[in-house]
Design a protein around this motif. Structure first.
Motif, short mmCIF file in Angstrom:
data_model
loop_
_atom_site.label_atom_id
_atom_site.label_comp_id
_atom_site.label_asym_id
_atom_site.label_seq_id
_atom_site.Cartn_x
_atom_site.Cartn_y
_atom_site.Cartn_z
N VAL A 83 1.30 -1.48 -0.31
CA VAL A 83 0.04 -0.25 0.36
C VAL A 83 0.87 1.09 -0.21
CG1 VAL A 83 -1.72 -1.08 0.97
CG2 VAL A 83 -0.57 0.64 2.64
N GLN A 84 0.20 2.47 -0.83
CA GLN A 84 1.27 3.92 -0.39
C GLN A 84 0.98 4.06 0.87
OE1 GLN A 84 -0.82 6.07 -3.78
NE2 GLN A 84 0.58 8.12 -3.33
N LEU A 85 1.45 4.91 1.39
CA LEU A 85 2.10 5.21 2.87
C LEU A 85 1.90 7.10 2.65
CD1 LEU A 85 3.56 2.98 4.95
CD2 LEU A 85 1.41 3.21 5.04
N SER A 86 1.73 7.49 2.77
CA SER A 86 0.97 9.45 2.29
C SER A 86 1.39 9.99 3.33
CB SER A 86 0.99 10.01 1.28
OG SER A 86 0.38 9.66 0.19
N LYS A 87 0.87 10.15 4.55
CA LYS A 87 1.02 10.05 5.45
C LYS A 87 0.85 8.79 7.49
CE LYS A 87 -4.45 10.70 5.21
NZ LYS A 87 -3.74 9.64 4.33
N THR A 88 0.61 9.41 7.99
CA THR A 88 1.17 8.52 8.83
C THR A 88 -0.38 7.08 9.43
OG1 THR A 88 1.05 10.61 10.85
CG2 THR A 88 3.29 9.70 10.72
N ASP A 89 -1.84 8.25 9.22
CA ASP A 89 -2.59 7.73 9.22
C ASP A 89 -2.73 6.30 8.28
OD1 ASP A 89 -3.65 9.08 10.92
OD2 ASP A 89 -4.84 10.55 9.95
N LEU A 144 -0.79 3.85 8.16
CA LEU A 144 -0.01 2.83 8.78
C LEU A 144 -1.32 2.09 9.11
CD1 LEU A 144 2.96 4.34 10.67
CD2 LEU A 144 3.27 2.62 8.79
N ASN A 145 -2.51 2.65 9.19
CA ASN A 145 -3.58 2.12 9.75
C ASN A 145 -4.08 1.15 8.46
OD1 ASN A 145 -3.93 2.57 12.33
ND2 ASN A 145 -4.61 4.15 11.97
#
Ligand code: ADP
Ligand code: MG
Length: 377
Positions: free
Chosen positions: A126-132, A134-135
């Protein structure tokens, strides 16, 4: 595609003066080409082999253009050059490799999207752009997963293994600095890689399948031919063939693969340049990965097939390995030792490698492992 055939005496410009640039230059010089290298470090490994040296940062446009003016063809030894700058250079100078491969592959996200489009099997991500985000990784991939920075990682740098909730803070800290991707952590049975060169008229030449072992995410050893069932090589070639329908390659590149406990082959990543796991080819094959790269970018015909002259083991020599083994080099004529000429030695920095040709891989591997046993982790 067809591009300029360069006669001997012509000049090859190389962006990057590390060990890959050095070994490219050595192949080029064997064939009678001159070499100009651009690198920010005046003490880089290429200082020993370049005819001319431009001491500048990789993003210094003026110096890149100077390299273009002085060279008949430009190539690069690493993928972290600005794709936009490369695009500008491509419009002015002879750069058969183009900029598309760099553009797609220097970003782990577009690399994975391209692999998906090519229908290659890859680990779920999955792409991670912001810390949220991670959920989303926890929900869709689940533990364990690896967070990798989109740009600039190598030798495991910019990666965090997230085994459980207790590792999330560390992943968040990385993600606050840079955009990332999260990828399922696979239980690996083996890692293999396939080095390939594409030349004029899309001629394609494959090296034999390489078996790789990493320690601390840094390549430790490569064994060729890979000790896998025979069909794995055909499977890997098939994945490469899918990839080259979607990415325009010229020259040498390598696809890294994972094999999991159920014998499934996944594409890990692609390096659009000669690769550490192809170094054995200097002694073990009739053409090295650097020879075929130079043949390709100078518009010459490639060998139709690469012959593995003898099975081989390549071991990287990190700073800590040199500390342990350098006094023994003189005792081992069977070790083909390469020292890159880096001025500062660090425990985990690649300082050189050695290759041994053997008809008894298992025995030779054990003898080498005994030698490397005392290395600190
Ligand atoms: P680099 O650009 O540093 O080579 P890689 O993504 O190839 O980055 O990761 C380095 C090494 O870390 C791999 O060769 C493998 O040993 C391990 N690794 C990376 N991703 C995974 C994964 N999804 N599952 C298991 N091991 C992995
Ligand atoms: Mg890798």
């Amino acid at each position: 595609m067809n591009f300029n055939k360069l006669k001997f005496g012509s000049t090859i410009g190389i962006i990057g003066g590390g060990q890959l640039g050095k070994m490219m230059a050595q192949s080029a010089q064997k064939m009678g080409y001159k070499v100009i290298v651009l690198d920010p470090d005046p003490a880089c490994p290429c200082q020993y082999v370049a005819h001319e040296f431009i001491n500048a940062e990789y993003d210094n446009q003026e110096s890149l253009e100077q390299l273009g003016e002085l060279s008949d063809v430009i190539t690069y030894e690493f993928e972290n050059i600005s794709a936009d700058q490369l695009k500008t250079l491509v419009s002015k100078y002879n750069i058969p490799q183009g900029y598309q491969a760099i553009q797609l592959l220097q970003d782990r996200l577009t690399e994975k999207q391209t692999l998906q489009k090519a229908n290659c099997k890859i680990a779920p991500f999955v792409q991670l752009s912001k810390t949220d985000d991670l959920n989303i990784a926890i929900e869709t991939i689940g533990y364990p997963f690896i967070v990798k920075t989109r740009f600039g990682g190598y030798d495991g740098k910019g990666q965090i293994l997230v085994n459980s909730a207790s590792d999330i803070d560390e992943a968040k800290a990385l993600l606050e600095k840079q955009e990332c991707v999260a990828e399922q952590y696979l239980q690996l049975e083996k890692e293999v890689s396939l080095t390939v060169t594409i030349g004029n008229d899309n001629q394609i030449t494959y090296f034999p399948l390489q078996e790789n072992e990493h320690q601390n995410q840094i390549l430790f050893k490569t064994i060729v031919p890979a000790r896998t069932e025979h069909e794995k090589e055909a499977e890997a070639r098939n994945e490469v063939d899918k990839i080259i329908k979607n990415i325009h390659f010229v020259g040498t590149f390598t696809v890294e693969f994972f094999i999991d406990g159920e014998n499934r082959l996944y594409v890990n990543e692609i390096a659009p340049r000669p690769h550490n796991s192809g170094h054995y080819s200097i002694e073990a094959c009739d053409f090295s990965q650097f020879d075929t790269h130079i043949l390709a970018i100078t518009g010459q015909k490639l060998p139709e097939q690469i012959e593995l002259l003898k099975p081989a083991i390549m071991m990287n020599l990190l700073g800590k390995d040199l500390d342990l083994l350098e006094d023994q080099f003189s005792e081992h004529a069977e070790w083909h030792v390469h020292i890159y000429g880096k001025t500062s030695r660090k425990p985990n920095r690649k300082m050189g490698h050695l290759t041994v040709l053997t008809t008894d891989i298992d025995k030779c591997e054990q003898a080498l492992l005994d030698k490397f046993e005392g290395r600190s982790q």
